[in-house]
Design an enzyme around this catalytic site. Structure first.
Site, mmCIF file in Angstrom:
data_model
loop_
_atom_site.group_PDB
_atom_site.id
_atom_site.type_symbol
_atom_site.label_atom_id
_atom_site.label_comp_id
_atom_site.label_asym_id
_atom_site.label_seq_id
_atom_site.Cartn_x
_atom_site.Cartn_y
_atom_site.Cartn_z
ATOM 1 N N GLY A 1 0.845 -1.177 0.000
ATOM 2 C CA GLY A 1 0.000 0.000 0.000
ATOM 3 C C GLY A 1 0.884 1.231 0.000
ATOM 4 C CB CYS A 53 5.957 2.541 7.246
ATOM 5 S SG CYS A 53 5.344 3.998 6.414
ATOM 6 C CG LEU A 54 6.827 1.503 1.132
ATOM 7 C CD1 LEU A 54 6.045 1.868 -0.118
ATOM 8 C CD2 LEU A 54 7.909 0.490 0.835
ATOM 9 C CG HIS A 114 0.675 6.901 5.586
ATOM 10 N ND1 HIS A 114 1.821 7.466 6.089
ATOM 11 C CD2 HIS A 114 0.940 5.581 5.423
ATOM 12 C CE1 HIS A 114 2.749 6.534 6.226
ATOM 13 N NE2 HIS A 114 2.237 5.375 5.830
ATOM 14 C CG HIS A 143 0.091 1.082 7.555
ATOM 15 N ND1 HIS A 143 1.057 0.774 8.475
ATOM 16 C CD2 HIS A 143 0.706 1.828 6.601
ATOM 17 C CE1 HIS A 143 2.206 1.316 8.097
ATOM 18 N NE2 HIS A 143 2.020 1.960 6.956
ATOM 19 C CD GLU A 144 -0.623 2.437 2.982
ATOM 20 O OE1 GLU A 144 -0.302 3.634 2.805
ATOM 21 O OE2 GLU A 144 0.214 1.548 3.191
ATOM 22 C CD GLN A 174 3.537 5.835 2.624
ATOM 23 O OE1 GLN A 174 2.496 5.289 2.272
ATOM 24 N NE2 GLN A 174 4.603 5.178 3.056
#
Length: 192
Positions: free
Chosen positions: A45, A106-107, A152, A148-149, A50
């Site tokens: 995701g 997380c990226l 963000h 999670h997304e 991000q």
């Protein structure tokens, strides 16, 4: 086009994002670039903050997680199908179910993974890439990735759920990410 991923410490990761409409400049390109960036970075995701856009858009692909399930995962999540979907202007209607721990990463916070408790169910209102309205229920791994997304686009990070002591123990690693001292296979956009 593969976009740089915003690193921990960049202010866009802490912004509450704004809704978009059909006239948002180059919306189709942004969504396509998010998909390409997510797959290039081996993510499941990615949210618009991000990739340095403070708008309420995220994409997820949990089909790839389900395809990789081992026997134990299949027992734990027998009904998990996985989805590949774009979420625009999402709002959580409700969460429910027993919170359960899962090791998240997380990226934007590479090389750090921690067990995070989240509810097993989420109901979400959103529009898709064609601006068709939806209200859907999600469970299991898919619900977790969505939450999670979604965090963000609300300016939250998975590490915000950690106890204070654990956060203090991660302080040096987080500082290293902010300074670009962590090696990843993708471009990172560092805070200024």
């Amino acid at each position: 086009m593969i976009l740089p991923v915003v690193a921990y410490g960049h202010p866009v990761l802490r912004k509450e994002c704004v809704d978009v409409d059909k006239d948002y400049p180059e919306l189709d390109k942004l969504i396509a670039d998010m998909w390409e960036t997510m797959y290039y970075t081996n993510g499941v995701g990615i949210a618009a903050p991000q990739v340095n856009r403070a708008v309420r858009i995220f994409v997820i692909d949990t089909e790839q997680i389900v395809e990789g399930f081992d026997e134990e995962d299949r027992k734990e999540f027998p009904d998990e199908k996985g989805i590949k979907q774009t979420f625009i202007n999402a709002r959580i209607v409700e969460t429910s179910g027993e919170p359960w721990a899962y090791n998240e990463g997380c990226l934007s916070i590479p090389k750090i993974r921690e067990d995070i408790n989240r509810p097993e169910h989420v109901r979400l209102k959103f529009v898709d890439e064609n601006f068709v309205e939806h209200e859907e229920d999600y469970y299991g791994i898919t619900a977790r990735v969505i939450q999670h997304e979604y965090d963000h686009i609300d300016g939250k990070l998975f590490i915000d759920y950690l106890p204070p002591l654990k956060k203090r123990l991660l302080k040096k690693k987080l500082e290293d990410i902010t300074k670009g001292k962590v090696r990843v296979d993708y471009r990172m956009l560092l805070p200024k």
